[in-house]
Design a protein around this motif. Structure first.
Motif, PDB file in Angstrom:
ATOM      1  N   TRP A   1      41.316  33.471  35.923  1.00  0.00           N
ATOM      2  CA  TRP A   1      42.118  34.403  35.154  1.00  0.00           C
ATOM      3  C   TRP A   1      41.805  35.859  35.463  1.00  0.00           C
ATOM      4  CZ3 TRP A   1      46.033  32.430  32.303  1.00  0.00           C
ATOM      5  CH2 TRP A   1      45.983  31.050  32.019  1.00  0.00           C
ATOM      6  N   GLU A   2      40.700  36.085  36.162  1.00  0.00           N
ATOM      7  CA  GLU A   2      40.299  37.453  36.499  1.00  0.00           C
ATOM      8  C   GLU A   2      40.100  37.561  38.000  1.00  0.00           C
ATOM      9  OE1 GLU A   2      36.991  38.836  34.244  1.00  0.00           O
ATOM     10  OE2 GLU A   2      37.529  37.668  32.466  1.00  0.00           O
TER      11      GLU A   2
ATOM     12  N   TYR B   1      51.188  34.272  40.709  1.00  0.00           N
ATOM     13  CA  TYR B   1      49.976  34.025  39.923  1.00  0.00           C
ATOM     14  C   TYR B   1      48.828  34.919  40.399  1.00  0.00           C
ATOM     15  CZ  TYR B   1      51.792  29.771  37.660  1.00  0.00           C
ATOM     16  OH  TYR B   1      52.500  28.886  36.896  1.00  0.00           O
ATOM     17  N   VAL B   2      48.627  34.972  41.704  1.00  0.00           N
ATOM     18  CA  VAL B   2      47.503  35.753  42.236  1.00  0.00           C
ATOM     19  C   VAL B   2      47.728  37.237  41.994  1.00  0.00           C
ATOM     20  CG1 VAL B   2      46.236  36.353  44.327  1.00  0.00           C
ATOM     21  CG2 VAL B   2      46.957  33.993  43.960  1.00  0.00           C
TER      22      VAL B   2
ATOM     23  N   THR C   1      46.007  28.337  43.603  1.00  0.00           N
ATOM     24  CA  THR C   1      45.522  29.714  43.492  1.00  0.00           C
ATOM     25  C   THR C   1      44.010  29.796  43.435  1.00  0.00           C
ATOM     26  OG1 THR C   1      45.667  29.705  41.069  1.00  0.00           O
ATOM     27  CG2 THR C   1      47.618  30.431  42.292  1.00  0.00           C
ATOM     28  N   ALA C   2      43.354  28.682  43.104  1.00  0.00           N
ATOM     29  CA  ALA C   2      41.889  28.691  43.032  1.00  0.00           C
ATOM     30  C   ALA C   2      41.274  28.996  44.387  1.00  0.00           C
ATOM     31  CB  ALA C   2      41.380  27.347  42.512  1.00  0.00           C
TER      32      ALA C   2
ATOM     33  N   ALA D   1      46.771  34.656  49.535  1.00  0.00           N
ATOM     34  CA  ALA D   1      47.658  33.697  48.879  1.00  0.00           C
ATOM     35  C   ALA D   1      48.749  33.214  49.828  1.00  0.00           C
ATOM     36  CB  ALA D   1      48.292  34.332  47.644  1.00  0.00           C
ATOM     37  N   GLN D   2      49.182  34.086  50.742  1.00  0.00           N
ATOM     38  CA  GLN D   2      50.234  33.699  51.686  1.00  0.00           C
ATOM     39  C   GLN D   2      49.737  32.595  52.615  1.00  0.00           C
ATOM     40  OE1 GLN D   2      51.906  36.950  53.890  1.00  0.00           O
ATOM     41  NE2 GLN D   2      53.378  35.671  54.979  1.00  0.00           N
ATOM     42  N   GLY D   3      48.490  32.715  53.074  1.00  0.00           N
ATOM     43  CA  GLY D   3      47.933  31.679  53.935  1.00  0.00           C
ATOM     44  C   GLY D   3      47.764  30.360  53.204  1.00  0.00           C
TER      45      GLY D   3
END
Length: 270
Positions: free
Chosen positions: A266-267, A96-97, A175-176, A184-186
């Motif tokens: 989304w951006e 997603y990210v 993901t927010a 994102a991995q963390g």
């Protein structure tokens, strides 16, 4: 009465009718991309299986027999949690990210593809891998331990399918908190540790003091573990217990999906 202009309503109707076709097309694309990456295949298909094998050492530290549990029963339900978190939740956050950072999500939203389809399609490859992997691991554990076939297979299927939808919703919400693909991995590491430790996946709730076990039964992933174990053993498979587990799962799914709808970015962040 709707106040939307006729052209807008027509576009919405056209988008809704084309949703299955959009979903199929995007899913095929995501599956092709997934199969091209050897690292994805290794992370999703091999690592969860290795972790399931490693957790047998952890489970031996608990008094399973005193809690009325057998190793085979515990390992099957444990594999459900590990596969959903490691094969679906963690990689899906990164997908997603990455799609967001590459402006892919933004471009898709400019067309007729709905937000639900855009978010659901990337989950398809990991969800399929998780389902197949759980079936293989559960079958192998059941054969080795002599458990045989599940007593209530519909509960196993129900738990895994509902758990797949919930896990995808939690991934979208997570993901927010991820600003970049690197962060994102963390986020995924924190998330999967919380999910595994609060669901009875790594620590059977029956081995915990009563109040802790009772509270954790209402955490997001716990109903999946309980439905899978009940389905295989037949214990706790009555209508009341099943209804409570399903209701808890659905409530968390709706809550996470609504929170993701409000907070999903989304951006790329500036």
């Amino acid at each position: 009465m709707s106040t939307a202009p006729a052209p807008a309503r027509a576009r919405e109707a056209a988008g809704a009718s084309a949703a299955p076709a959009h979903f199929a097309a995007l899913s095929r694309t995501e599956l092709a991309l997934f199969l091209r990456s050897k690292s994805n295949l290794f992370n999703v298909l091999v690592i969860p299986a290795l972790i399931v094998m490693g957790t047998t050492t952890i489970m031996k530290q608990f008094d399973l027999e005193g809690a009325g549990l057998a190793m085979g029963q515990v390992m099957i339900s444990t594999s459900a949690g590990i596969v959903l978190v490691m094969a679906l939740y963690a990689p899906l956050i990164g997908i997603y990210v990455l799609r967001r950072e590459e402006h892919v999500l933004k471009r898709l939203r400019t067309g007729e593809v709905s937000d639900v389809v855009i978010l659901a399609a990337p989950a398809v490859p990991m969800a399929l891998a998780a389902l197949v992997q759980f079936a293989l691991i559960a079958g192998a554990v059941a054969a080795i331990s002599g458990l045989g076939l599940p007593a209530a297979p519909h509960l196993v299927v129900l738990g895994i399918l509902l758990g797949t939808v919930l896990t995808a919703a939690v991934a979208a919400l997570s993901t927010a908190a991820a600003r970049t693909a690197e962060s994102a991995q963390g986020i995924s590491t924190i998330g999967f540790l919380l999910l595994l430790l609060t669901s009875g996946t790594l620590v059977p709730l029956e081995t915990l003091p009563g109040i802790f076990g009772d509270v954790l039964r209402f955490f997001p992933l716990t109903p999946v573990i309980e439905l899978v174990r009940s389905g295989w053993t037949g214990r706790g498979a009555g209508p009341t217990d099943t209804l409570v587990s399903v209701a808890t799962l659905l409530a968390w799914t709706v809550l996470c999906a609504e929170a993701a709808r409000r907070r999903f970015r989304w951006e790329p962040r500036t």
